[in-house]
Each structure stands twice: as C-alpha cells, then as structure tokens.
Design an enzyme around this catalytic site. Structure first.
Site, mmCIF file in Angstrom:
data_model
loop_
_atom_site.group_PDB
_atom_site.id
_atom_site.type_symbol
_atom_site.label_atom_id
_atom_site.label_comp_id
_atom_site.label_asym_id
_atom_site.label_seq_id
_atom_site.Cartn_x
_atom_site.Cartn_y
_atom_site.Cartn_z
ATOM 1 N N HIS A 34 28.194 2.455 44.265
ATOM 2 C CA HIS A 34 27.208 1.378 44.356
ATOM 3 C C HIS A 34 25.940 1.705 43.576
ATOM 4 C CE1 HIS A 34 29.888 1.221 47.830
ATOM 5 N NE2 HIS A 34 29.625 -0.060 47.927
ATOM 6 N N SER A 37 22.789 -0.558 44.156
ATOM 7 C CA SER A 37 22.135 -0.375 45.459
ATOM 8 C C SER A 37 21.277 0.884 45.457
ATOM 9 C CB SER A 37 23.180 -0.267 46.575
ATOM 10 O OG SER A 37 24.003 -1.413 46.589
ATOM 11 N N SER A 121 28.513 2.719 58.091
ATOM 12 C CA SER A 121 28.678 1.530 58.907
ATOM 13 C C SER A 121 27.264 1.044 59.170
ATOM 14 C CB SER A 121 29.408 1.858 60.201
ATOM 15 O OG SER A 121 29.612 0.663 60.933
ATOM 16 N N LEU A 122 26.933 -0.089 58.600
ATOM 17 C CA LEU A 122 25.524 -0.509 58.540
ATOM 18 C C LEU A 122 24.922 -0.750 59.922
ATOM 19 C CD1 LEU A 122 25.805 -2.753 55.380
ATOM 20 C CD2 LEU A 122 24.691 -0.519 55.570
ATOM 21 N N ASP A 151 18.603 -4.592 53.270
ATOM 22 C CA ASP A 151 18.170 -5.850 53.881
ATOM 23 C C ASP A 151 19.332 -6.583 54.534
ATOM 24 O OD1 ASP A 151 19.136 -6.140 51.293
ATOM 25 O OD2 ASP A 151 17.746 -7.730 50.737
ATOM 26 N N SER A 352 24.528 2.603 88.942
ATOM 27 C CA SER A 352 25.985 2.479 89.071
ATOM 28 C C SER A 352 26.696 3.709 88.521
ATOM 29 C CB SER A 352 26.495 1.240 88.318
ATOM 30 O OG SER A 352 26.100 0.062 88.966
ATOM 31 N N GLU A 373 23.786 -1.004 74.359
ATOM 32 C CA GLU A 373 24.711 0.132 74.293
ATOM 33 C C GLU A 373 24.804 0.733 72.894
ATOM 34 O OE1 GLU A 373 25.453 -2.836 75.609
ATOM 35 O OE2 GLU A 373 25.661 -2.447 77.756
ATOM 36 N N HIS A 422 33.333 2.999 86.469
ATOM 37 C CA HIS A 422 33.958 1.724 86.840
ATOM 38 C C HIS A 422 35.236 1.467 86.050
ATOM 39 C CE1 HIS A 422 30.024 1.438 88.610
ATOM 40 N NE2 HIS A 422 30.398 0.387 89.295
ATOM 41 N N ASP A 430 34.671 -7.559 90.983
ATOM 42 C CA ASP A 430 33.883 -8.033 89.841
ATOM 43 C C ASP A 430 34.737 -8.675 88.753
ATOM 44 O OD1 ASP A 430 31.233 -7.755 90.549
ATOM 45 O OD2 ASP A 430 31.060 -5.694 89.809
#
Lengths: 625, 625
Positions: A34, A37, A121-122, A151, A352, A373, A422, A430
């Site tokens: 690239h 870039s 991985s952006l 960007d 939890s 997360e 869980h 749940d």
C-alpha cells in the site's frame, strides 16, 4: 539539547521524502502493498519519529521508550522505513518486504521488536494504545503513547469505544493522529476531507481535537506540542492529507489503494519525482537529533511470565458449594496480592463475572470498560504488550463481540487471559442471547490459545494461577450455577492434564465431561452403577491442550467406546477436542452437546431438553455398551 | 380519527402504570428478570405503542405495520406487556414469562410474531433497525421504524457504526429513543444523567437529537412528532428517566439491575404504590384509539425462501480460470436480475469480494457500510427480517468483527447469506491479520448455519443460488487466487452433497478437500498415481451439512483411512466436520491444516510451509497407506 524547530523542518521534509521513496521501492519490490497509504502519512511519521517521540533507536523494546502503534497497519512499509531511517537495521532489508524469510510482513506483527501488537484489522490499534497508555500510568512511566489511524478506519465502532474509554481515563499521555487522506479501499471514505465532521465527533467524545494540514511539518510539530500540554485528556490530531502525496499521477486518485507501482517506468517516474523533492539543508542539521532517551521510569517489575511462587492452597473444602465464576473472582484477588502485574478488566458485568472482588481490593489495577467489549480486549492487549498479565472478563457469549480482537491477540501471542462466565444453557431463564455456546469453538480455533474449563472451586483457583503464567493467550470458561467442590485443596491441575474421577477395570464406556457436565456424568455413573454398568468418568478441565494420553489410555480400556458431554454447541468444543485426540485410534466417539438454538427455562430443564443431562448420558452409554 | 393529545395523556399515563405493574408481576412470578429496566421505559413504550406507532395489534406480522425493535432486550417484560395491552394475547400469559413452555423468553426472539430480530446482546437492535428502515425504503413502504436503546448500551461501538450509517442513508423513517436511566448493570453508566453528553455525540454524528423528560408523556409525544418532521435524517430522542420509576424503594438506586421484586412484602409494596398512581380518566378515552393501520404499501414480492425458478447454467467452461470470489460477484448479478429481494452489503472491500459487480448493476439494492462490519451484519439482519435475502460480504477474517451479530442472526434464523473472501494462507503476502483461518469454526459452531466452500467458478455460482433459497443463515467461503474451472456448467451442487473427483476400487486412502486444497489433492493424486498408490479425492463443498453418507461409503472403501486437508486452522473446520461424520465408524482421520500462526509469503510457499500442499498430502497418504 533540542535543535531549533525552524532548522529542523527541511531535515524532516527530507526524511519524509526518504520514507516515501523507501515505501515505493519496497512495495514495488514485493509486488504488493500500500505505497499510497504510506505517502499520505510521510510527514506525520517523520515528525513523530524524528522530532516528537523519545526513544532509543537501537533498543526498541526499552520500557522507557515512547510507544508508537500503527493502527492503519497496511501502512507497514513506512513504519519499517522509519526504523531503518532511525538506524535499527539497514535500509537494504526493506527490499525483503513481504518475503517469507523476512519479519517485515505485509502488516506489522510482534515478530518485530518495535511492534507491541499486531495490526492490520482496522480500529484495533487505538484500543491497544489505550491499554499501553493505561499501563504507563500503572507503572508510573512518563513514556507517551502515539497511535496513527486511517480515516476510513474511523467507521469501526471500536474506535468510538476507545474514544469513550480514553476520555473516561483522562489519558493525557495518549496522542492519536488520523491520516485523513479521504480515500478508502474501494471509494471515498464516509467523510472525505470534511475535517469538521471529524473534529465535531472527537470533540463531542471529550478529546482535544486539532485539525492540521498533514503535510505541514511545522503544523504537525505544533500539534504534538499542544497534545503534550493537554495533560487531562487525550488528543486527536486530524491531519488532512493527500493519498499518494508526492507522486503526481497517484495523488488523491481512487483506484490506487493496495496497489504498488509497477516495476519499470511507473516506479522510475515516481522515484524521479520524489528525488526531486529533496531540499538543501545545512550540514550540521542533516542528521536530526531526535530520539532522546528519557529518564528511566520507576518500573521495577518481574518480566512477564515469571511466577512469583506458588499461591497458598484454595480454602474450599470438599462438599462446599461455590460457582466457578465466584471462585474465579476469589482467585484473582489472591493472584493480585502476589503479583503486581495482574490487572483485571470488565465490561459492566463485574458483579456477574465476580471480577468485582478484584476491583474492590485493587481499584488501581481494575479497568472498567462499561459495555465495550472490543475496547476491553484492545486495552488488555495493550496492557499485556507492556508487561501486565491482563484478565478481561465478561459473559462468554459477549466475548464473541471481541472475536476479531481475540484473533489479533492470538497472532500477537500476548498474555491476555480471558474469562467468559455464564457458559451454556445452564444459565437458565435469560435465554439464548445470554448463553455462551460457541465460545469453546471460537477459542480453540486459535492455535496459540490455552482453553480451560474447571468444574469446581478448587480447580478454578488452581487453573487461574496456571493460566496467568502460561505464556500467551488463555481462556477460562466459568459457569453460573453453584457446584459442589469435589477436589481436595492440595490437588494440582496442570495445563494439558485431566482427572479420572471414576474408573474400574471392567468399564464399558469412557465418559468425558467438563465444567457443569462433570456433575451430570457423576450422576449418570451412579445410575449406571446401580444398573450394573460401569463407566469411566474424566474431567477434561484442560480443553486445549487436551490430555490425549489419558484419553487414549482410557478409551482403549473401554474398547474404543467414548461419550463426550458438554454444555456447548456440538461443533468446535469438547467433543471435537476429544475426537481429535483419538483420531489415529479408530475409535467411536458419541457426542452429547447442544444441537439447536435453545430457549429460556430452568437450568435443569434445559440440560435435559437439550440432551446433556445425566439421563442422556445414561442412554448414550447404554446404546454403546 | 385522532383523539386530542391532551385527553390522551392521562390514558397513556394509566397504560404506563399498567405496563409497570405487569413488568413487576411477571418478573416476580419468574423469579428473575429486569423490572427496574422496564419501569424507566414505561412512558416511552406507552407513548410509542398507544399513540405514535401505526400497527394492527391483531396482526403483528403485517408488512404495513410500523416496526419496533427493543435494542435493550432485557426490558422484554414491558414489550410483552405492551402487546398484551394492545390485545394480541391475554394478560395472564405474562405470568408464564421465562418458562420453558412459553415463547415469552428472558430476551425477545423471533419465536414471537412481533419480534423481527432477537435482541439481548446490546448495541445490535439499532443496527437491525437501520436495516429495517432501509428495507422500508427498498419496498417503498411508508412504515416507520422505532428502536429503544439503553444508555449503557451506547458504549457499544456498534451503536456508533449505526449512527454513521443511519445519517449516511438519511433515514428520516427511523426514530431511536435512548432510555437514559443512568444506571448500568454493575454501576452508574459512563455518562449518568449528563443529557448534553449524549446530545453532543448524536448531533455530531448528524442525527436530530432531542432531549426530553422520559416520564413526561406530552414531551414524548411532541418529540415523536418532531422526529416525523425530520424527513432527511434519523432522530435520536434522549429520554431522561429514573430506573425503577414508580417504585419508591428502587427508584434510581444501584443494585437493582436484573433483580425481580421478592414475592410477598416487596412485590406487594411495589404493586400498592403503582396501583395508587392510576388517575381518573373520562370513560370515552379509557381505551385509546391508537394502532391505526396505514394505507398498504406497494409491497408485491414473493415471500422469502421461494425460488423464482432456476437460473441459467454458469457460462464458465472447464479449463477456464477464475477466482471463486469473482464467480461469487457474477452469481450475485444473475441472482439479482432474477429476484428483487436480493440485496448485497459490503464494508469497503467490494473490489476485493467482487460484490462491486452487483453494486454496479443494482445500486439501489447495494448498501455500502464503509469499514463497519457490525453495522453491516445488523443491517443485513434487519433487511432479512423484512423479506430481503441479504448477502453481506467482506474478507472472511473481518467477519470475526461481527461474530456476535452472526450469533444473534443464527438465533433469529434469518436469511442472512454471508460471504467471506480471502480465506486462508493462500492469500499470500498480506500476512496473518488478513487471512481467514477461523471462519469455518465460527460459522460451523452455529447450529442453524449452512457452510459452503466451493473450489471453482461453476460450483460457486450454483451454490450462491442454493444458499439464497436455503432457509436461514448461510456462509460461503471464497478464495483470493484464481483456480481452474473443473466442473461442467450443467453440474448441480445440492447443499449437503459432495463430489467424488477421483476414485478407484483399490484406493488406499480417502482424501477430503475443499476450496483451494481441492487442487492440491488433485496434484497429490497425480503424484501418487505415478508412484502406484491410488487414492479417492472428495470435494466437500458443503461443509455444513456435510455429506456423511458419501464420506462413510468412501472411507469404508479405503479401509477406514481418511486424510482431510484445509486452508484453515486445525480446529473447527473441515477436518472436524469429516471426523464428526465418521464418528460412529471407528476410523482413522488424519488432518492436514494450519497449526500455527502463519506469516507473509507467496501463496504456494505458504501452502507448503504450513503443511497443506500436495507434498504434505502425499506424505500423509504414504504414512497411512
């Protein structure tokens, strides 16, 4: 002894030009990559590496260096060029870019000593940078963290998770730069060169937002200085740039993403144009005087992976009842007392996962990530890359939210120690959205990942300690319901081991269970025993690596008849792990696992409805025996 | 015939009170759930369902109804209470909440006719709502889409991906509401009741942001009207609320998340307080006159899953060379011509996945998501929930970014047809961050997921058609390099099938391959044949469901000796699928797969370095034969 900025500008300009030339040459030699870039970021990288950042160019791993994360990992060639320019290795190495015998890979990985976390991985690099900045604070280091984004990358939600966490922790030691070249891979980005669109967003998220011409070195130098002055919040420098800058026929044009210049005319034209951009500089300033080493910080910690000595035995007694998730919380506290490198992260479920136990004792080493997360995993990666042993914790199912980060943590081989609570249908009412039923598959898929699944309090506590000091990423799966303690406190649980809980010379079938299903298997054993059928029961607490030798030996004793039972979907979990261990043996493996989308209900009802209760084990054994 | 708003307010107030009472009663009966998260939203839900929204309460599935997505899925009891209040079912059903024989689950799933997509993993509902709003535009429907978020949920990056996409598509038909009750599960949210912090963010992202008192029904009614007037952009209503509103001892207090009121005193006190909140209303207005059905839209499409008739045979000829990713793009165009329900989404890699071919022909049915994979999956879920057949496409590795969405799409059993390109080490120089090596494991783990992995242009095109009309979610894995066309154009590829490419009565080993490794297996066949060793070669293009009967038959013919070879990590992929198909047979399965973190290099070098080239197949066969 700082050189005057005004005399440095032409020097930095020439460095930027050399970085462009190296980026063109290396990608053309590789036949992929690239370069455009890289070209948009040349002044940013030159100003960072040769004026702003403090680091020892011969010792990139030094803990006192400022840190740089290339979140736009596809611009790797300019990162490599910068380190060559700084003198870490010879410029000729750059021409080995992307070759199988070079560590100068297509996107940066920690195979290189100046790369903390793999990028490419952006939207992940900025999350890791948050963790690195948090770690500098933890270790009372003055080093600053810089991160360069693209960007287009700003469309990733993880960037905005990082924005929130960065402002929440008031990370004045963090400076991000967005290389706003306006072009993505396939088209213009969402915002093009609307710099105000970026500034509005970052300001709204509480950052100091500074818009500059990204090819104006003096403006960049000033912006970095302004970032240093904002000690109470992170800074985002929004640098307006031109993709392919410096190469007239590529500048600002769509269709040049991820495309090297062709050998021959195309490359030669580009290099000629770039060579012509050098400016004369005074001899004394030809080589800049950057890269000053700062005063050593107060880091005085053991290197990662070194165990400070065994913890005292667990305090649970056989017959006690405790959920493995709660034992996990207790274990974190013990570990935290013994080792200052232990840090814990959560995403608004600390009550939890029971990571709250650690938070209550070691508030300074607990990082709340609210319901973000991805940012949590990224921060864990950053913390771990700097020497912390990081335990990010949430529901097992919500770790899928950060699956791409877990993938990159594995590529980076970091000491990220995940806990997913869980697990399975045993959570009960749940319903399926809260049940981790694919977590073992997700974690086992990563070849560097250790996967543990304890069934009781003692094994949980022992395994938390084991996973902390097992190099590389690890995962522990915990359960919601309370379970009886079945192991004596002195018992040891080496990674790669298992426990044969029931055996007999005449056993007809080997039943392999883990976690909650261990107790179903024990119930089944009792029922079968009363009916005169003997089985072996194995607790496969180490799902990866799995205890192949015990499994093979046991399965041979039961004439190749094996039943696996797990609170997980049928693919990718314990059953597959066992089958793989026995693959060369010509055996029969009967899998009991969840085979459809479950629903709400009571835990015991669900174990039975979805085929993993004691009665199903009994039926499976009877079929095989 | 609209009722005056002023006379409706007390009616809506009483409805809100009834919704609170029902939420308390149902969660107490269940012994679990989130009554306080319902209470904060009672006025919002009352105003939406009984004044703002247009729908037929007896026919929740009607395509002309306005749509409502409960992004804060844990408030399910108030959603159920609203539909009972609207008359869809008897209020007594609510007391079966969370029981195994009731579809009123802990979190909403599409088992219920009024639920389009399962929620309960936060930050997803708003992404799905984007897709529903896009689908209304596609089908020229006037129906509006409403989505209710929690404030803690706003920390999820996916919410900000949705924000960007919503403003990019100028979705004036979308109205979101955030129930800002200030409390998360474990603590105060990041922003508490700082309403301006929310408004700044949403305004910066281009939405109409309206701050209201979320318990002021008149203010809510006005805000919904303002949302209708903003026809060129979506609206976010930021409703300041009190968690547990209406129950004095729970109002605004931490520690009440996910906790029902205890049977007995606690419930009785709460119910007494709530009952006292009813106000007298004029008899005529006692039952509101909401839920008007709007004029039918111009929807006139086949129901999902109905195939419009077979497409013409592929135009490729045996010996042609085409990458499966390019054949995927060509197939999308053919499919798009035949069926207006086909929609395609991408995340700024349309020129790599070749979804650009579809985009160029059907711009109105192509949805660019820039680099926001979560929003892309969410939109695909929303589109599919309304009758579209949605093909979201990106690199296989970046689908891990949306793993949690894929999980929820599976729970929802939607017609989301994923395509992941650039699978495996065969992509070459870009390195591990760009290589999909865990995608098969991720997809196979979902029990409702069809998983396809074609090796040539003909099988790709046929399988794109098959997956479009296979009910439920499906995944196709495509490869970067060109591969030869090996199948005649007329060949059919049923899901669950396989192709025996080489066979002979004296074959010693069955070699099972898929995708790029089919060609390595064919090379190995030739080499082994020259050495006098016969093998069978199977193209397992349908990885899930896998063709167990052919595998078993073939493996029996080769005396239980099987080699699998895949461009994927060893766990969770083709090898495990084959092993599972043969699990009851007592056979020996030797897996060739990637067993460590790979690196940059040329495709052929990497296939060899990581153990999945023809020479490794030859060696494995020789070892077994």
């Amino acid at each position: 002894m700082a050189v005057e900025v005004s005399s440095l500008i032409p020097v930095l300009h020439n460095i930027a030009t050399r970085l462009r030339i190296d980026s063109v040459r290396s990608t053309t030699a590789a036949g992929s990559g690239h370069p455009t870039s890289c070209c948009s970021a040349a002044e940013i990288v030159a100003a960072l590496f040769f004026h702003e950042m403090r680091f020892d160019p011969k010792h990139p791993e030094s803990p006192d260096n400022d840190r740089f994360v290339l979140s736009k990992g596809h611009a790797a060639p300019i990162l490599y060029a910068a380190w060559a320019e700084a003198g870490l290795f010879d410029r000729s190495e750059l021409l080995k870019l992307r070759q199988i015998d070079s560590d100068l890979e297509g996107h940066p990985t920690p195979r290189l000593p100046f790369v903390d976390v793999a990028t490419g991985s952006l939207g992940q690099g900025i999350c890791a940078a948050i963790g690195i900045a948090l770690d500098a604070r933890r270790t009372e280091s003055d080093c600053r963290t810089y991160v360069l984004l693209g960007d287009g990358e700003s469309a990733e939600g993880s960037v905005w998770e990082a924005a929130e966490i960065g402002q929440y922790y008031r990370l004045g030691n963090l400076c991000a730069i967005t290389d706003v070249n306006g072009l993505g891979q396939s088209r213009a980005t969402l915002w093009g060169h609307d710099m105000e669109a970026f500034a509005r967003r970052w300001s709204a998220f509480g950052w100091q937002a500074i818009v500059v011409d990204g090819h104006d070195l003096a403006a960049l130098v000033d912006a970095f200085a302004a970032a240093r002055r904002a000690t109470d919040r992170p800074t985002m420098i929004l640098a307006r740039t031109i993709k392919g800058k410096g190469i007239s026929f590529a500048e600002g044009r769509n269709g040049w993403h991820g495309r090297p210049l062709k050998k021959g005319d195309e490359e030669e034209r580009a290099l000629a144009e770039l060579e012509a951009q050098f400016v004369p500089v005074e001899r004394a300033a030809d080589r800049p005087a950057p890269t000053l080493i700062q005063a050593p910080s107060r880091r005085a910690q053991r290197p990662a992976g070194v165990r400070p000595g065994s913890l005292a035995a667990p305090s649970y007694r056989v017959g006690d009842s405790i959920a493995t998730r709660e034992a996990y919380g207790n274990a974190l506290v013990k570990l935290g007392e013994a080792d200052p490198r232990i840090v814990v992260l959560d995403a608004d479920v600390q009550n939890s996962t029971y990571s709250e136990k650690f938070a209550q004792v070691f508030a300074g080493r607990f990082y709340e990530h609210f319901i973000a997360e991805q940012a949590m995993l990224g921060a864990a990666m950053g913390l771990a890359s700097r020497g912390a042993i990081a335990f990010p914790s949430t529901f097992a199912c919500f770790l899928t939210r950060a699956a791409d980060f877990i993938r990159m943590a594995s590529i980076s081989n970091l000491n990220v120690k995940l806990c997913g609570s869980h697990a399975g249908v045993s959570i009960g009412e749940d319903g399926p959205s809260q049940m981790g039923l694919e977590d073992l598959a997700m974690m086992r898929a990563q070849p560097t990942m250790t996967v543990l699944y304890p069934c009781d309090g003692v094994s949980t506590e022992r395994l938390v300690e084991e996973m902390a000091y097992q190099p590389g990423p690890a995962y522990m799966r915990t359960s919601r319901p309370k379970t009886p303690v079945i192991y004596p406190a002195e018992e040891r649980f080496p990674i790669g081991g298992s426990k044969v809980l029931r055996q007999g010379p005449d056993a007809a079938v080997t039943v392999v269970a883990a976690g909650i299903t261990v107790f179903e298997a024990l119930k089944a054993y009792d029922q079968l025993e009363q009916a005169g059928v003997a089985v072996r029961v194995i607790d496969a607490y180490s799902v990866q690596p799995i205890d192949a030798s015990t499994l093979v030996a046991s399965a041979r004793q039961t004439r190749g008849r094996v039943v696996t039972v797990e609170d997980h979907y049928v693919n990718g979990g314990l059953g597959d792990a066992v089958a793989q261990a026995l693959a060369g043996e010509g055996m029969v493996v009967h899998r009991l696992a969840v085979r459809e989308i479950p629903r709400s209900g009571k835990p015991a009802e669900l174990l039975d409805r979805f085929g993993i209760s004691a009665s199903h084990i009994v039926a499976a054994v009877r079929q095989l025996a």
